[in-house]
Each structure stands twice: as structure tokens, then as C-alpha cells.
Design a protein around this motif. Structure first.
Motif, mmCIF file in Angstrom:
data_model
loop_
_atom_site.group_PDB
_atom_site.id
_atom_site.type_symbol
_atom_site.label_atom_id
_atom_site.label_comp_id
_atom_site.label_asym_id
_atom_site.label_seq_id
_atom_site.Cartn_x
_atom_site.Cartn_y
_atom_site.Cartn_z
ATOM 1 N N GLU A 5 1.043 -1.135 0.117
ATOM 2 C CA GLU A 5 -0.011 -0.022 -0.122
ATOM 3 C C GLU A 5 0.908 1.078 -0.074
ATOM 4 O OE1 GLU A 5 -3.466 2.000 2.544
ATOM 5 O OE2 GLU A 5 -1.957 1.098 3.455
ATOM 6 N N THR A 6 1.863 1.247 0.953
ATOM 7 C CA THR A 6 2.888 2.387 0.845
ATOM 8 C C THR A 6 3.298 2.658 -0.519
ATOM 9 O OG1 THR A 6 3.453 2.036 3.012
ATOM 10 C CG2 THR A 6 4.914 3.274 2.008
ATOM 11 N N CYS A 21 2.302 1.708 -3.591
ATOM 12 C CA CYS A 21 1.203 2.293 -4.363
ATOM 13 C C CYS A 21 0.745 3.765 -4.357
ATOM 14 C CB CYS A 21 -0.197 1.477 -4.256
ATOM 15 S SG CYS A 21 0.371 -0.384 -4.828
ATOM 16 N N ASN A 22 0.748 4.071 -2.900
ATOM 17 C CA ASN A 22 0.549 5.661 -2.784
ATOM 18 C C ASN A 22 1.861 6.401 -3.327
ATOM 19 O OD1 ASN A 22 -2.128 5.260 -1.448
ATOM 20 N ND2 ASN A 22 -1.174 4.753 0.611
ATOM 21 N N LYS A 23 2.921 5.928 -3.307
ATOM 22 C CA LYS A 23 3.955 6.743 -3.750
ATOM 23 C C LYS A 23 4.210 6.912 -5.033
ATOM 24 C CE LYS A 23 9.022 6.915 -2.844
ATOM 25 N NZ LYS A 23 10.224 6.112 -2.496
ATOM 26 N N LYS A 27 -0.847 6.692 -6.593
ATOM 27 C CA LYS A 27 -2.095 7.472 -6.081
ATOM 28 C C LYS A 27 -2.549 8.315 -6.929
ATOM 29 C CE LYS A 27 -3.060 9.988 -1.891
ATOM 30 N NZ LYS A 27 -2.437 10.548 -0.435
ATOM 31 N N ASP A 28 -2.143 9.296 -7.806
ATOM 32 C CA ASP A 28 -2.784 9.935 -8.480
ATOM 33 C C ASP A 28 -3.218 9.432 -9.899
ATOM 34 O OD1 ASP A 28 -2.382 12.057 -6.912
ATOM 35 O OD2 ASP A 28 -0.461 12.610 -7.558
ATOM 36 N N THR A 77 -7.020 4.011 -8.629
ATOM 37 C CA THR A 77 -8.053 3.668 -7.365
ATOM 38 C C THR A 77 -7.765 2.456 -6.792
ATOM 39 O OG1 THR A 77 -9.534 5.483 -8.366
ATOM 40 C CG2 THR A 77 -10.116 4.234 -6.757
ATOM 41 N N LYS A 102 -7.165 -0.658 0.277
ATOM 42 C CA LYS A 102 -6.428 -1.781 1.094
ATOM 43 C C LYS A 102 -7.131 -2.752 1.397
ATOM 44 C CE LYS A 102 -4.441 -1.140 5.079
ATOM 45 N NZ LYS A 102 -3.524 -0.732 6.143
#
Length: 470
Positions: free
Chosen positions: A386-387, A389-391, A394-395, A398, A401
Motif C-alpha cells: 500500500e505504501t 502504491c501510494n507513492k 496514488k494520482d 484507485t 487496501k
């Protein structure tokens, strides 16, 4: 240990090239020409030194070079072997023989699978010990004969206890059949419940291997769309009102495959109500129930006391090791009798010795300890995934988790050709599953990315490359 290759190395003591390098180059040449193949064992350094009439340290130097360059591997207490993955592909002795893959193809180094457990942390030492102890028993001859088609009775009792205590079910040993994995359980269910031109409702997107199994029985499929709360019950009811011979629905309610969503309580209760009203069977595939990271797993639909028509399919293969095929099928006694009769046609019995070994691990508490360890490992990997993917995503995408399971469902924010992306990634040694693997008709816009069998570096490297195409 069998070492079939007779080493014949000609050494030139007057040559400028050092003796240990001559030995190393000779072994490399033998690998390239196919005289030595991946997995072949080499003689020990002492024996090899004797054969070549050189100092043992010279042989050790040669082996160290080959290991460093990736031609050989060493296994503790077993010896030295030709590596599975070689620095270059072996040359074929037959010039007309086609290579196993074209020059343009790249063998993947990073594989985002469907959510396969990490076999490197499987309890193999414990399982091997259990096997040894079984064969050392005085009564070992008793397990070498034929067993029942339903599986080892004590093993069935252990699974029943687990289902009743951990999953809220109320079943007895005569309501369960042990199978060689969940896919066999699916096949047996399909052949016992379905006939030509029957209808089966399936989740869309969903698990294509199950669809193919139902179609092999002559059944026709009816797709049911999925949203954030699971399959759409309104679509189920609409099919039931206009089609008469709907015999079953196939669902993955705990962690829906591939989207990972959980079927809501309201929809579970309505599905049971419709099943009782129309008489169709709920085939529930609880393929990764154990891997749940929330407070507690959601209880199966089959555990509800008012659910009259259910087949519950589970597996231990993901807990122990994917290569060990251990599944089970739970239903009413009449269905299990049909399953047993069909099982005898294709497979007289299961692997009685393997069932005894796993039973021993259950009784010793090893399976429970292993699950506790692996759940912590997979939860940490999920959080790391998740970390990352957010990095990087994220933009661009969608995703949510998941509370459990071993994969993420990633939806691109903008339209993309996922198949083309998959081809580009494969050229860089990264493999992802393409959407046609999950879609019923129209391609699905989403990636199912399994993380459990990857290292943190592989996860980050793979996501960085994926982000470039979104």
C-alpha cells in the motif's frame, strides 16, 4: 546421491591459464553443450580433486568462481548442483531444434501473480519430519493400502473441528470429502450438480478456472456484476424470474476474486433467501479464508443455519504449500455420496500419507503456529505494498487496501490498454495478469496484483515500471 555425469576434463599444466580456471571453463562448456543440465549434482570437491589429480584447494577455487558467476549453486548438506537459472541459455546440440522461447521473449523476473503464498516460508522441515516419523512407525504398512474415497477419517475429523470452531459451521465427517486441491473440489461439484444446458450464475469479473469447469459439464453461464459490496443481488433475482433451470451460483464472498471486496451481510442474507426460494445451490469458494488481517474473518455463507443448499469449498494448499494439493468439499450427505462415487471414477482415493503428515502438523499445533507467523509476514507485505502504491500510483489509480487475501485490485483512473501494458512490462522482465483472465465478455479495467511471493525490492521495482505506463 546420484551423479550421472562422468567428468572428463583435460588439463594443461603448461598453459598460461590457471588450472582452477581451466576446470571452471570446462564445466561451463559442459553446461552449454547440454552434457550437464540444471539440477545435476557435481562430485564433491575432494572426489573431484582425486579424479583430476589436483590439489583440493584448486577445485574449491574453481567451484567458487562458478558459484559466483551463477553456474552452480550449493545446498546445505546436499552438495553442489548446476543452477536452475543460468547466466546464458544452454546451446542445443541439435541445430534444427527450436528454442524453448523466442529471442524476443524475456523470462519474467518479477511476477505479480493472482495472490499465491510465498513457498519459501512453507513449513517444509516440519512436513519432512512428519513424513519421516510416519514411515518409522511400526504400523506404517497400514497406510500403504487403499483408503476411502472421502479421505482419511481422522484428517476429516480435524478439518471438521476447524470448520465448526473457526468458521461457525455445524458439519460432521460424513459431510466432507478431501480432494487434491480446490480445483478438484470444483470439478466434482460441477459433475454432481450440473447437467447439459443447466445455468450457473457467476461473478463478473470472476474466477475463470471455475467457469471453465462448469462449462465442461455442459452448463451455461450467467454473469453477475460486482461492486464495492460484492455481487449485485438485483441481477441475481432478475435472472431467477426469467430463467427456469438455474441450478447454482458460484461466489467468492469473503475476498471476491479478483476485486477483493467482501459480500455485505444484507446481500448474503438475500442470497440465502433466494436460494431457499428457488432451490439453486450456493457454491461458496472460500479460497483464502485464513489470510485475513482485520479483527476477525467474515463467517462463510455456509455457516448460516437457514442456508439449505450450499457447497463449501476450501483449501489447505495455500497454508502448507501450493505444490501440496489439499482441498475439501463440504455439503449435505446426499451430495457427498454423489461426490464420492464420482471421485472413485477419476481418482480412487487421495494421498493418504500426505493427509497423515498434515494431520500430525495440525495435532502438534504447527499449522496454527505457521499461520500465525505467515499472517504477520503477509500483513506487513500488504502494508508495504500500500505504501509503495501510494507513492507511485496514488494520482494514477484507485485502490482500497484489502482486509485480507494476498492481492490488490488496482483500477486506472484513465482508460488504458492493459494488455499492451502487460506486453511492455514483460519485455522488461515483469509479468502481470491480463484482464481477459477475469472478464466474462468485455475486458475489465483493472489489475490484480499479488504481493505475497515478492520481496520488497521486487514490489517497488515492479510498481515503478507499471506507473510509467499509467
Amino acid at each position: 546421491m546420484l551423479r550421472p555425469w562422468q567428468l572428463e576434463i583435460q588439463l594443461n599444466t603448461n598453459a598460461a591459464k590457471a588450472i582452477y580456471l581451466q576446470i571452471a571453463d570446462a564445466i561451463i562448456e559442459a553446461i552449454k553443450t547440454g552434457m550437464l543440465n540444471s539440477g545435476n549434482a557435481l562430485p564433491g570437491s575432494r572426489q573431484l580433486a582425486g579424479l583430476l589429480k589436483v590439489n583440493r584447494n584448486t577445485v574449491i577455487e574453481a567451484l567458487d568462481v562458478l558459484i559466483a558467476e551463477g553456474w552452480l549453486i550449493t545446498l546445505e548438506r546436499k552438495g553442489t548442483f548446476v543452477a536452475d537459472i543460468l547466466p546464458i541459455a544452454p546451446e542445443s546440440t541439435n541445430q534444427n531444434q527450436k528454442p524453448s522461447y523466442t529471442q524476443e521473449e524475456t523470462l519474467p523476473v518479477i511476477i505479480f501473480d493472482d495472490g499465491i503464498p510465498d513457498s519459501r516460508i512453507a513449513p517444509m522441515n516440519e512436513l519432512a519430519r512428519a513424513y519421516r516419523q510416519i514411515f518409522n512407525r511400526k504400523s506404517r504398512w497400514q497406510i500403504m493400502g487403499y483408503s476411502t474415497e472421502y479421505g482419511n477419517l481422522e484428517f476429516r475429523k480435524a478439518i471438521v473441528q476447524m470448520l465448526n470452531f473457526k468458521r461457525g459451521m455445524n458439519v460432521t465427517p460424513d459431510q466432507i470429502c478431501i480432494t487434491r486441491g480446490s480445483q478438484m473440489a470444483m470439478y466434482l461439484t460441477s459433475n454432481c450438480l450440473l447437467s447439459k444446458d443447466d445455468y450457473v450464475m457467476v461473478e463478473n469479473p470472476g474466477y475463470q478456472a471455475a467457469w471453465e469447469t462448469f462449462q465442461s459439464s455442459g452448463a451455461k453461464l450467467l454473469p453477475i456484476n460486482v461492486d464495492k459490496d460484492g455481487l449485485l443481488i438485483d441481477e441475481v433475482e432478475a435472472y431467477l424470474k426469467k430463467i427456469n433451470n438455474i441450478k447454482a451460483i458460484y461466489v467468492t464472498p469473503h475476498h471476491q476474486f479478483p476485486t477483493t471486496v467482501t459480500l455485505s451481510l444484507k446481500r448474503r442474507l438475500k442470497l440465502i433467501e433466494l436460494s431457499n426460494q428457488y432451490g439453486f445451490t450456493i457454491i461458496e469458494d472460500d479460497y483464502d479464508h485464513e489470510f485475513h488481517f482485520g479483527q476477525r474473518p467474515i463467517l462463510p455463507i455456509s455457516s448460516y443455519s437457514n442456508a439449505k443448499n450450499t457447497v463449501y469449498i476450501g483449501t489447505l494448499s495455500k497454508i502448507v504449500a501450493p505444490a501440496l494439493r489439499i482441498g475439501y468439499l463440504v455439503s449435505d450427505r446426499e451430495t457427498i455420496l454423489k461426490v464420492g462415487k464420482h471421485r472413485k471414477i477419476i481418482d480412487v482415493q487421495g494421498d493418504n500419507i500426505m493427509e497423515e503428515a498434515v494431520l500430525q502438523l495440525i495435532n502438534e499445533g504447527e499449522i496454527k503456529r505457521h499461520l500465525k507467523r505467515t499472517t504477520l509476514i503477509y500483513k506487513a507485505k500488504r502494508d508495504y505494498f500500500e505504501t509503495i502504491c501510494n507513492k507511485y500510483l496514488k494520482d494514477k489509480t484507485t485502490f482500497t487496501k484489502p482486509d485480507g487475501g494476498l492481492a490488490f485490485w488496482i483500477i486506472p483512473n484513465s482508460p488504458v490498454n492493459i494488455s499492451q501494458i502487460a506486453d511492455k512490462l514483460l519485455s522488461k522482465g515483469i509479468k502481470i495478469m491480463t484482464p481477459e483472465k477475469y472478464s466474462f465478455d468485455q475486458p475489465i479495467s483493472g489489475f490484480r496484483l499479488g504481493y505475497a511471493s515478492l520481496t520488497e525490492k521486487q514490489i517497488e521495482d515492479g510498481i515503478i515500471e507499471l506507473a510509467k505506463y499509467l
